[in-house]
Design a protein around this motif. Structure first.
Motif, short mmCIF file in Angstrom:
data_model
loop_
_atom_site.label_atom_id
_atom_site.label_comp_id
_atom_site.label_asym_id
_atom_site.label_seq_id
_atom_site.Cartn_x
_atom_site.Cartn_y
_atom_site.Cartn_z
N LEU A 49 0.77 -1.16 -0.11
CA LEU A 49 -0.08 -0.03 0.24
C LEU A 49 0.93 1.12 -0.07
CD1 LEU A 49 -2.69 -1.00 2.75
CD2 LEU A 49 -2.96 -1.33 0.06
N MET A 50 2.20 1.17 0.54
CA MET A 50 2.79 2.45 0.72
C MET A 50 4.16 2.07 1.56
SD MET A 50 1.58 6.24 2.54
CE MET A 50 0.53 6.67 1.51
N THR A 51 5.20 2.79 0.96
CA THR A 51 6.47 2.79 1.81
C THR A 51 6.34 4.09 2.24
OG1 THR A 51 7.58 3.29 -0.10
CG2 THR A 51 7.80 1.08 0.58
N GLY A 55 10.00 6.96 -1.89
CA GLY A 55 10.03 5.96 -3.04
C GLY A 55 9.13 6.19 -4.04
N ALA A 56 8.35 5.03 -4.41
CA ALA A 56 7.26 5.02 -5.59
C ALA A 56 6.08 5.76 -4.87
CB ALA A 56 6.79 3.55 -5.88
N PHE A 57 6.00 6.16 -3.71
CA PHE A 57 4.94 6.70 -2.95
C PHE A 57 5.22 8.05 -2.58
CE2 PHE A 57 4.34 2.24 -2.64
CZ PHE A 57 3.16 1.78 -3.05
N ALA A 58 6.26 8.70 -3.03
CA ALA A 58 6.55 10.04 -2.60
C ALA A 58 5.38 11.05 -2.92
CB ALA A 58 7.79 10.51 -3.40
N ASP A 103 2.43 10.89 -1.56
CA ASP A 103 1.11 10.36 -0.93
C ASP A 103 1.51 10.77 0.32
OD1 ASP A 103 0.34 9.71 -3.39
OD2 ASP A 103 0.26 7.39 -2.97
N SER A 104 0.10 11.02 1.19
CA SER A 104 0.09 10.94 2.62
C SER A 104 -0.89 9.71 3.04
CB SER A 104 -0.75 12.41 3.21
OG SER A 104 -1.78 12.22 2.89
N GLY A 105 -0.48 9.28 4.24
CA GLY A 105 -1.26 8.03 4.36
C GLY A 105 -1.81 8.20 6.03
N LYS A 106 -2.76 7.58 6.48
CA LYS A 106 -3.12 7.54 7.59
C LYS A 106 -3.51 6.08 8.08
CE LYS A 106 -6.32 9.59 11.26
NZ LYS A 106 -7.51 10.54 11.34
N ILE A 107 -3.44 5.69 9.20
CA ILE A 107 -4.01 4.41 9.88
C ILE A 107 -4.44 4.46 11.24
CG2 ILE A 107 -3.13 1.95 10.49
CD1 ILE A 107 -0.80 2.25 8.77
N ASN A 108 -5.85 4.11 11.04
CA ASN A 108 -6.45 4.07 12.67
C ASN A 108 -6.16 2.69 13.32
OD1 ASN A 108 -8.07 6.08 10.86
ND2 ASN A 108 -8.75 6.74 12.85
N ARG A 131 7.20 4.02 16.37
CA ARG A 131 7.97 5.35 16.84
C ARG A 131 7.96 6.35 15.87
NH1 ARG A 131 7.22 2.87 20.75
NH2 ARG A 131 9.01 1.71 21.96
N TYR A 132 7.79 7.59 16.14
CA TYR A 132 8.05 8.64 15.11
C TYR A 132 9.31 8.43 14.26
CZ TYR A 132 8.59 13.45 13.62
OH TYR A 132 8.68 14.59 12.81
N GLY A 133 9.22 8.78 13.01
CA GLY A 133 10.36 8.83 12.16
C GLY A 133 10.57 7.27 11.60
N GLN A 134 10.04 6.35 12.04
CA GLN A 134 10.18 4.84 11.36
C GLN A 134 9.91 4.89 9.87
OE1 GLN A 134 7.89 2.48 14.23
NE2 GLN A 134 9.67 1.25 14.68
N ARG A 135 10.56 4.07 9.08
CA ARG A 135 10.40 3.83 7.84
C ARG A 135 9.58 2.37 7.69
NH1 ARG A 135 13.14 6.70 3.84
NH2 ARG A 135 13.79 8.84 4.76
N ILE A 136 8.57 2.69 7.28
CA ILE A 136 7.76 1.43 7.42
C ILE A 136 7.31 1.05 6.09
CG2 ILE A 136 7.07 1.70 9.52
CD1 ILE A 136 4.26 2.85 8.68
N ALA A 137 6.70 -0.24 5.64
CA ALA A 137 6.03 -0.76 4.47
C ALA A 137 4.59 -1.13 5.02
CB ALA A 137 6.66 -2.00 3.95
N VAL A 138 3.74 -0.32 4.53
CA VAL A 138 2.31 -0.84 4.84
C VAL A 138 1.88 -1.85 3.72
CG1 VAL A 138 -0.08 -0.01 5.60
CG2 VAL A 138 2.06 1.53 5.76
N LEU A 139 1.48 -2.94 4.14
CA LEU A 139 0.77 -3.95 3.38
C LEU A 139 -0.71 -4.04 3.47
CD1 LEU A 139 3.71 -4.81 3.35
CD2 LEU A 139 3.35 -7.08 3.24
N GLY A 140 -1.52 -4.45 2.59
CA GLY A 140 -2.97 -4.95 2.65
C GLY A 140 -2.99 -6.35 2.19
N LEU A 141 -3.67 -7.46 3.02
CA LEU A 141 -3.66 -8.40 2.73
C LEU A 141 -5.09 -8.97 2.76
CD1 LEU A 141 -0.93 -10.15 4.91
CD2 LEU A 141 -0.75 -9.34 2.64
#
Lengths: 367, 367
Positions: free
Chosen positions: B244-246, B271-274, B276-281, B320-330
Motif C-alpha cells: 500500500l505504501m512505503t 520511493g514510489a509513494f512520494a 502521498d500521505s497516509g493514515k492508519i487508525n 515510533r516517530y520517524g520509523q520507515r515502514i512498509a504498509v501492506l494490505g492482505l
C-alpha cells in the motif's frame, strides 16, 4: 418481642426492615425493595421458615446469600427479583448437591431481606443468624472467612441473565475484587451466593439469632413510636448501647472511591452535648466516632446514626448538611472481637492502623 | 513449505512466530514468550500434533483457547505457563466431558502459541485453523460467535490460582465485558478457554489451515532473508496481498482506553509513494488505511506494517516517530466477509459507520 422467630410472616416484615436498617450502621443498602418483594411472595402463600442456629443439623448444606453493589445504585436500579435464586442454583451446580438452608451474609441493610426472599422462592428455611451481625463494605469481612470457611465456590447473577462463577481464588479478598469488577459490568447490582458450608461450621461461626434480633429491635422502635416513648432510647435499651452525641452535621465530605462511598462528617453537639465536637469516618458504613478529636467508638462496634426526632436510621447516602442526629454506639457480638476477627474488621483493616479498638463491652456496655 | 502441518516441531517454531506476528496486524500480543515455552515443552519430549480441519471427527469436543489482556502488559507480565491448561480443565468440568482437541481463538500474535503450549501439556492435538484468521481486539469478534456458537461456558485462569467461570450470559459481548473486567483485577493477563464446540461446527466455522499458513508465511520471510530477497515482497506473494505504501511515520497518537491501545499514525510516502500521505487508525490492531484521506483498505482485511528494511512486523506498541515502514494490505478469508461477519468485524463495529468495506479480493487481490 419474640424469643426465637420460627417463621417470618407479613406482620413481621416492617419490624425486620427497621431493625436491619439500624444494624446497617449507615450502609448495607436499603431493605425497602426487598421487603416489598418478600411481601409479594408471602401474599402468594409462600413461606419463610426460620431455623434457629442450634437446630441446624451438622451435615446440613448452608449457602450464604446477599446482594452486591454500590448502595446508591440499589435505590435506583431495582433487581428483577430472582438474582439470588439463580446464584444459589449456580453454587448448587458447583458442589453437585441441593442446599438445605440459606443464611444472610449480612443482617444489616438490604441483605437481611435477600435470603428471606430466596427462601420463599426456593422453599427453603433461613437460618437465624448471619455472617456480619451488622453491615460491612467488603465481602471478606464475614465470619465465614474469618473462621476458616472459603467463599469459593461463589456465584453471581444479575437481572440480564449473566451468571459468573468464582471457582477458585488464592484467598477471599480475590473473590471480593473479582466480584466487585463483575458487578460494575453488570450495572452495579447483582445477587451473590457463596461459601457452601456444613451446618456444624455455621453453628460455630454465624452471629447467632440476628434475624430475631432485627425483628425485636425494629419492634422496639415501632412500639416506642406507638406509645410516644423515645425511639432512640428504645434502640439503646434493646442493644445495650450508649448515646454518644446529639449533634448537628456541620460538615460533610463524601465521594465515590472504588465503588464505595468514602468520607467523613463533622458534628457540633447540642443539648447535653453542647460544646462537644464530633467526627465520623465512613466507608459505606460508619467506621469511627471521635469526640473532640479522641476516638471513642470504632469498628467492629456499631456506630448508628438516627434522626434525632423520628428515630429513623440515616444511611450514609441520606446524610445532609444541617441534619440533627443522634449518634449511638452499640457493642458488636463477641465473635467480631477475637484477634482473628479484628485482623479483618478492626480499624486497621479500614486504613486506620493508628486507631486502637477498645470494645464498648469492655467499657461496661452490654454483650 | 508444507501443504498441511501434521506436527509442530522445534524447527517450526521460529517460522510460526514470524507468520503469526504478521497475521497479528499490529496487535495480538507478542508470540515470543509462548514460543520459548513451546520450545521447552518440546525439548522435554512432549508433542504438538496438528489435526487438519477435514480430519476432525464430527463429534469431537473442541475448545477455543487464548490469552486475554492488554498487549503492552503481555510483554512485561510473563505468564506462569499453565493458565490456559487450568482454564481448559475448568471448561471440561462445566461440560462434564474431556476435550478431544484444542483450537486457537486467534492465530495472529501470541494466541498462535497458547493452544500449542496447552496441547503439549495436555497431550492433545491442535486443530489447523482458528477463529479469526488474524487478530482482533475483542473476544466476540470470532467466527464461533459469528456463526452461531456461544462462548459460554468459558473459563479464565491466572498465574495466582484464580479461576472464574462465565457460565451464562445474554450474548458474547457480555463475556468480553466480564472477562475484560476480571483480567484487570487479575493483573491484565490470563488464559481463557471458551466455546466448547462439536467438530462438525468447527469444520464449518473455523478459518481453515491457519497454523500451516502462519508456518508457511514465516518460512517465506525466513527464506527470503536467507537468500537476500525482499522479505516484504515474500509476504505479499505468499498472501496475495498488495504493497500500500512505503512511508515514514510523521505523527503518532496512541493512548490506552478501556484496556485497548487506541489511536492513529500519519504517514508520508517515499520511493514510489512520494507525495502521498497516509493514515492508519488502530485499536490494538491496525483497522483502517487511508491514502490522501480516502479509505483504501479496512477491517476485516489485514493491514500489516513491516519494517521497510528488515521486513519484521511492527506491533502497535513498537511504533515510533520517524520509523520507515512498509504498509501492506492482505485480503481476509471469505468467512470474514459475509454479512454476518461484517456486522461484527466490519468497520462499523469499530466505530466507523461511515467507512464502507470494499474487499481487497473484489479488487483483484487473491483469496
Amino acid at each position: 418481642m419474640s424469643d426465637t422467630l420460627r417463621e417470618v410472616t407479613l406482620e413481621d416484615l416492617d419490624a425486620i426492615e427497621i431493625g436491619a436498617a439500624i444494624l446497617g450502621t449507615g450502609g448495607g443498602g436499603n431493605p425497602y425493595i426487598g421487603k416489598l418483594r418478600c411481601r409479594e411472595e408471602l401474599r402468594k402463600g409462600r413461606k419463610i421458615p426460620v431455623i434457629p442456629l442450634n437446630e441446624l443439623p451438622d451435615d446440613a448444606l448452608v449457602v450464604s446469600l446477599g446482594g452486591i453493589g454500590a448502595p446508591v445504585v440499589g435505590v435506583e436500579k431495582i433487581e428483577e427479583g430472582e438474582e439470588c435464586l439463580r446464584a444459589l442454583r449456580a453454587v448448587e451446580q458447583e458442589v453437585g448437591k441441593k442446599v438445605d438452608a440459606l443464611i444472610s451474609a449480612e443482617i444489616g441493610g438490604a441483605n437481611s431481606m435477600e435470603p428471606m426472599l430466596t427462601a420463599a422462592q426456593a422453599g427453603l428455611p433461613v437460618v437465624d443468624g448471619d455472617g456480619m451481625g451488622r453491615a460491612f463494605p467488603e465481602m471478606q469481612m464475614i465470619t465465614w472467612s474469618i473462621y476458616g470457611q472459603r467463599s469459593t465456590p461463589a456465584a453471581m447473577a444479575d437481572e440480564k441473565g449473566n451468571i459468573v462463577v468464582f471457582r477458585e481464588t488464592p484467598n477471599d479478598k480475590w473473590v471480593e475484587d473479582l466480584a466487585r469488577a463483575s458487578v460494575v459490568v453488570m450495572g452495579a447490582a447483582a445477587g451473590l451466593a457463596q461459601a457452601p458450608m456444613r451446618g456444624e461450621f455455621v453453628k460455630r461461626a454465624a452471629i447467632p439469632g440476628t434475624v430475631t434480633q432485627a425483628y425485636n429491635l425494629g419492634r422496639a422502635v415501632l412500639d416506642a413510636n406507638r406509645d410516644h416513648r423515645d425511639p432512640v432510647q428504645a434502640v439503646i435499651d434493646h442493644e445495650g448501647g450508649r448515646l454518644l452525641m446529639t449533634a448537628k452535621i456541620v460538615d460533610l465530605e463524601r465521594h465515590l472511591k472504588g465503588g464505595f462511598a468514602v468520607g467523613h462528617l463533622s458534628l457540633e453537639g447540642y443539648g447535653a452535648f453542647a460544646g462537644d465536637s464530633g467526627k465520623i469516618n465512613l466507608q459505606n458504613e460508619f467506621l469511627i466516632f471521635a469526640r473532640n478529636e479522641v476516638v471513642e467508638v470504632c469498628v467492629p462496634d456499631l456506630i448508628v446514626v438516627l434522626d434525632a426526632d423520628t428515630g429513623h436510621p440515616i444511611t450514609t447516602e441520606m446524610l445532609r448538611y444541617g441534619q440533627r442526629i443522634a449518634v449511638l454506639g452499640l457493642p458488636c457480638h463477641a465473635l467480631l472481637r477475637t484477634p482473628e476477627a479484628l485482623a479483618v474488621v478492626g480499624p486497621a483493616a479500614f486504613g486506620y492502623p493508628e486507631v486502637e479498638f477498645v470494645p464498648m463491652a469492655a467499657k461496661g456496655d452490654a454483650k
